[in-house]
Scaffold this motif. Structure first.
Motif, PDB file in Angstrom:
ATOM      1  N   ARG A  58       0.926  -1.090   0.069  1.00  0.00           N
ATOM      2  CA  ARG A  58      -0.053  -0.150   0.122  1.00  0.00           C
ATOM      3  C   ARG A  58       0.810   1.317  -0.001  1.00  0.00           C
ATOM      4  N   THR A  59       2.066   1.162   0.285  1.00  0.00           N
ATOM      5  CA  THR A  59       3.037   2.143   0.244  1.00  0.00           C
ATOM      6  C   THR A  59       3.437   2.834  -1.048  1.00  0.00           C
ATOM      7  N   HIS A  60       3.027   1.755  -1.940  1.00  0.00           N
ATOM      8  CA  HIS A  60       3.694   1.990  -3.566  1.00  0.00           C
ATOM      9  C   HIS A  60       3.014   3.261  -4.106  1.00  0.00           C
ATOM     10  N   PRO A  61       3.665   3.968  -4.573  1.00  0.00           N
ATOM     11  CA  PRO A  61       3.025   5.216  -5.312  1.00  0.00           C
ATOM     12  C   PRO A  61       2.152   4.791  -6.271  1.00  0.00           C
ATOM     13  N   GLY A  62       0.870   5.517  -6.401  1.00  0.00           N
ATOM     14  CA  GLY A  62      -0.054   5.056  -7.602  1.00  0.00           C
ATOM     15  C   GLY A  62      -1.016   4.149  -7.054  1.00  0.00           C
ATOM     16  N   TRP A  66      -4.975   3.852  -8.553  1.00  0.00           N
ATOM     17  CA  TRP A  66      -5.456   2.543  -9.082  1.00  0.00           C
ATOM     18  C   TRP A  66      -6.746   2.195  -8.505  1.00  0.00           C
ATOM     19  N   LEU A  67      -6.652   2.081  -7.237  1.00  0.00           N
ATOM     20  CA  LEU A  67      -7.929   1.853  -6.456  1.00  0.00           C
ATOM     21  C   LEU A  67      -9.263   2.467  -7.093  1.00  0.00           C
ATOM     22  N   GLU A  68      -9.073   3.867  -7.131  1.00  0.00           N
ATOM     23  CA  GLU A  68     -10.115   4.722  -7.562  1.00  0.00           C
ATOM     24  C   GLU A  68     -10.396   4.402  -8.947  1.00  0.00           C
ATOM     25  N   THR A  69      -9.615   4.264  -9.917  1.00  0.00           N
ATOM     26  CA  THR A  69      -9.870   4.121 -11.195  1.00  0.00           C
ATOM     27  C   THR A  69     -10.254   2.747 -11.605  1.00  0.00           C
ATOM     28  N   HIS A  70      -9.531   1.759 -11.015  1.00  0.00           N
ATOM     29  CA  HIS A  70      -9.862   0.355 -11.611  1.00  0.00           C
ATOM     30  C   HIS A  70     -10.903  -0.508 -10.813  1.00  0.00           C
ATOM     31  N   CYS A  71     -11.007   0.067  -9.728  1.00  0.00           N
ATOM     32  CA  CYS A  71     -12.107  -0.712  -8.712  1.00  0.00           C
ATOM     33  C   CYS A  71     -13.050   0.274  -8.436  1.00  0.00           C
ATOM     34  N   ALA A  72     -13.122   1.434  -8.831  1.00  0.00           N
ATOM     35  CA  ALA A  72     -14.081   2.341  -8.551  1.00  0.00           C
ATOM     36  C   ALA A  72     -14.515   2.680  -6.972  1.00  0.00           C
ATOM     37  N   VAL A  73     -13.442   2.589  -6.234  1.00  0.00           N
ATOM     38  CA  VAL A  73     -13.354   2.672  -5.036  1.00  0.00           C
ATOM     39  C   VAL A  73     -13.489   4.396  -4.621  1.00  0.00           C
ATOM     40  N   PRO A  74     -14.328   4.735  -3.986  1.00  0.00           N
ATOM     41  CA  PRO A  74     -14.465   6.271  -3.511  1.00  0.00           C
ATOM     42  C   PRO A  74     -13.452   6.499  -2.735  1.00  0.00           C
ATOM     43  N   GLU A  75     -12.787   7.973  -3.246  1.00  0.00           N
ATOM     44  CA  GLU A  75     -11.559   8.559  -2.692  1.00  0.00           C
ATOM     45  C   GLU A  75     -11.334   8.431  -1.430  1.00  0.00           C
ATOM     46  N   PRO A  76     -12.165   8.690  -0.378  1.00  0.00           N
ATOM     47  CA  PRO A  76     -12.027   8.427   1.119  1.00  0.00           C
ATOM     48  C   PRO A  76     -11.782   7.274   1.311  1.00  0.00           C
ATOM     49  N   THR A  77     -12.226   6.276   0.802  1.00  0.00           N
ATOM     50  CA  THR A  77     -12.122   4.714   1.048  1.00  0.00           C
ATOM     51  C   THR A  77     -10.857   4.441   0.644  1.00  0.00           C
ATOM     52  N   ALA A  78     -10.533   4.717  -0.609  1.00  0.00           N
ATOM     53  CA  ALA A  78      -9.086   4.792  -1.221  1.00  0.00           C
ATOM     54  C   ALA A  78      -8.083   5.373  -0.264  1.00  0.00           C
ATOM     55  N   GLU A  79      -8.117   6.471   0.002  1.00  0.00           N
ATOM     56  CA  GLU A  79      -7.296   6.906   1.082  1.00  0.00           C
ATOM     57  C   GLU A  79      -7.168   6.155   2.385  1.00  0.00           C
ATOM     58  N   LEU A  80      -8.150   5.735   3.113  1.00  0.00           N
ATOM     59  CA  LEU A  80      -8.246   4.940   4.190  1.00  0.00           C
ATOM     60  C   LEU A  80      -7.458   3.498   3.886  1.00  0.00           C
ATOM     61  N   LEU A  81      -7.673   3.045   2.742  1.00  0.00           N
ATOM     62  CA  LEU A  81      -7.029   1.681   2.440  1.00  0.00           C
ATOM     63  C   LEU A  81      -5.350   2.029   2.300  1.00  0.00           C
ATOM     64  N   ARG A 126     -13.670  -9.419  -6.840  1.00  0.00           N
ATOM     65  CA  ARG A 126     -12.499  -8.983  -6.372  1.00  0.00           C
ATOM     66  C   ARG A 126     -12.192  -8.782  -5.074  1.00  0.00           C
ATOM     67  N   VAL A 127     -10.966  -9.227  -4.563  1.00  0.00           N
ATOM     68  CA  VAL A 127     -10.468  -9.183  -3.004  1.00  0.00           C
ATOM     69  C   VAL A 127      -9.260  -8.621  -3.178  1.00  0.00           C
ATOM     70  N   VAL A 128      -9.122  -7.368  -2.680  1.00  0.00           N
ATOM     71  CA  VAL A 128      -7.776  -6.566  -2.724  1.00  0.00           C
ATOM     72  C   VAL A 128      -7.366  -6.502  -1.133  1.00  0.00           C
ATOM     73  N   THR A 129      -6.165  -7.010  -0.814  1.00  0.00           N
ATOM     74  CA  THR A 129      -5.503  -6.852   0.345  1.00  0.00           C
ATOM     75  C   THR A 129      -4.063  -6.042   0.377  1.00  0.00           C
ATOM     76  N   LEU A 130      -4.079  -5.150   1.348  1.00  0.00           N
ATOM     77  CA  LEU A 130      -2.954  -4.309   1.283  1.00  0.00           C
ATOM     78  C   LEU A 130      -2.409  -4.159   2.725  1.00  0.00           C
ATOM     79  N   ARG A 131      -0.843  -4.029   2.622  1.00  0.00           N
ATOM     80  CA  ARG A 131      -0.131  -4.132   3.646  1.00  0.00           C
ATOM     81  C   ARG A 131       1.023  -3.513   3.551  1.00  0.00           C
TER      82      ARG A 131
END
Length: 340
Positions: A58-62, A66-81, A126-131
């Motif tokens: 999750r610390t990788h730039p971009g 990618w979550l916002e554009t490819h998974c349609a994750v709202p910006e606040p949620t993508a920022e939280l993830l 889809r399941v996306v896990t981040l660490r």
């Protein structure tokens, strides 16, 4: 699966050029095939039972973009993830499930209470896990998929991840309880400063683990009660079982903390009793020798007319006999008073 078709060994390379740590496409029968970053971005649900799982740094730039554009994750949620806000929580967002969970840090040189966060997002397909730091739980689940006995769908994958996180918590609690038992055996006869340091470490670990595990209990409850419809009833039952186990582990942490506190109080009480006993012995010895010291000090002053100082007066033997008599009387008196 032939040896040539075995997926590549899973590694946690924090210095990789791509955000993907590993990816799998679940086949719905407990197995999976490995996918790279390009295939993961192009993936579309081809077969109804297939589910894409990608594990990202999750610390990788971009990653947020990618979550916002490819998974349609709202910006606040993508920022939280992708942020460092890692307090355990879970909530439903439309047909997606968003969660932040924490696991024990078993990396070399780390303390168990330094828990690591695992962010999770899933829409059922889809399941996306981040660490951020290496976490063993996703690798264990991926290994089970590679051997054909892993989860079959997104809900089962999420329950498998939570089960492994909680299982590894139990290892840390068992280790703490074993250390408490060893310390109780050690302090049956003696104790040291190292013993007190170990007890303080156990108390600190218990408090830290409970601080993170209590909100995780709430997060799992939120998943069981508020997950979308693709999270099936058997998945909710599995999560409910995980919640019950986590509750037992929280109770074990309370017991460990109280046991360490009782052991610490017992050691301090023994130390205070030993100090008091030593002071008592010193007081008795000082009381016995005080009159003798007074007599010898009085007769030892360098002035004229000291009694029994003349030659032939046998002053030494007289003073010695007098001191011996006083000592015998004092010991007899102390014995009658039951001071020793």
């Amino acid at each position: 699966m032939t040896p040539d078709s075995q997926p590549a060994r899973i590694t946690d390379d924090d210095h990789c050029e791509l955000p993907l740590l590993f990816g799998r496409v679940l086949d719905g029968r407990g197995g999976a095939r490995a996918v790279d970053w390009k295939e993961a971005q192009r993936w579309k649900p081809g077969i109804e039972s297939e589910v894409l799982w990608i594990h990202l740094l999750r610390t990788h730039p971009g990653v947020q973009v990618w979550l916002e554009t490819h998974c349609a994750v709202p910006e606040p949620t993508a920022e939280l993830l992708t942020s460092d806000a890692n307090r355990p929580r879970a909530f439903r967002e439309g047909q997606a499930l968003v969660a932040t969970l924490r696991g024990i840090n078993f990396n070399p040189g780390a303390d168990p209470e330094d828990m690591l966060s695992l962010q999770l997002w899933s829409d059922g397909n889809r399941v996306v896990t981040l660490r951020r730091a290496p976490l063993q739980t996703p690798r264990l689940v991926a290994d089970s998929l590679d051997h054909g006995d892993g989860p079959e769908d997104a809900g089962a994958l999420i329950t498998a991840l939570t089960e492994h996180l909680i299982d590894r918590m139990s290892h840390a609690i068992v280790d703490m309880n074993a250390m408490i038992d060893e310390l109780e055996d050690e302090t049956a006869d003696t104790y040291s400063d190292q013993t007190l340091d170990k007890i303080a470490t156990i108390r600190r670990q218990s408090l830290a683990l409970k601080r993170h595990m209590s909100p995780q209990h709430e997060a799992l409850t939120a998943i069981a009660n508020g997950a979308p419809g693709w999270f099936e009833d058997h998945d909710r039952r599995e999560i409910a079982e995980s919640i019950a186990r986590l509750r037992r582990y929280l109770d074990d942490l309370d017991i460990s903390k109280e046991s360490a506190l009782v052991l610490q109080d017992d050691i301090r009480a023994r130390a205070a009793a030993n100090t008091q006993r030593t002071q008592y012995v010193l007081a008795v010895v000082a009381g016995v020798f005080l009159p003798l010291t007074f007599i010898t000090g009085l007769l030892g002053i360098n002035v004229g007319d000291i009694p029994l100082a003349q030659p032939g007066s046998h002053g030494f033997w007289i003073i010695t006999g007098l001191c011996g008599t006083i000592l015998a009387v004092e010991l007899l008196l102390l014995r009658r008073l039951k001071w020793f």
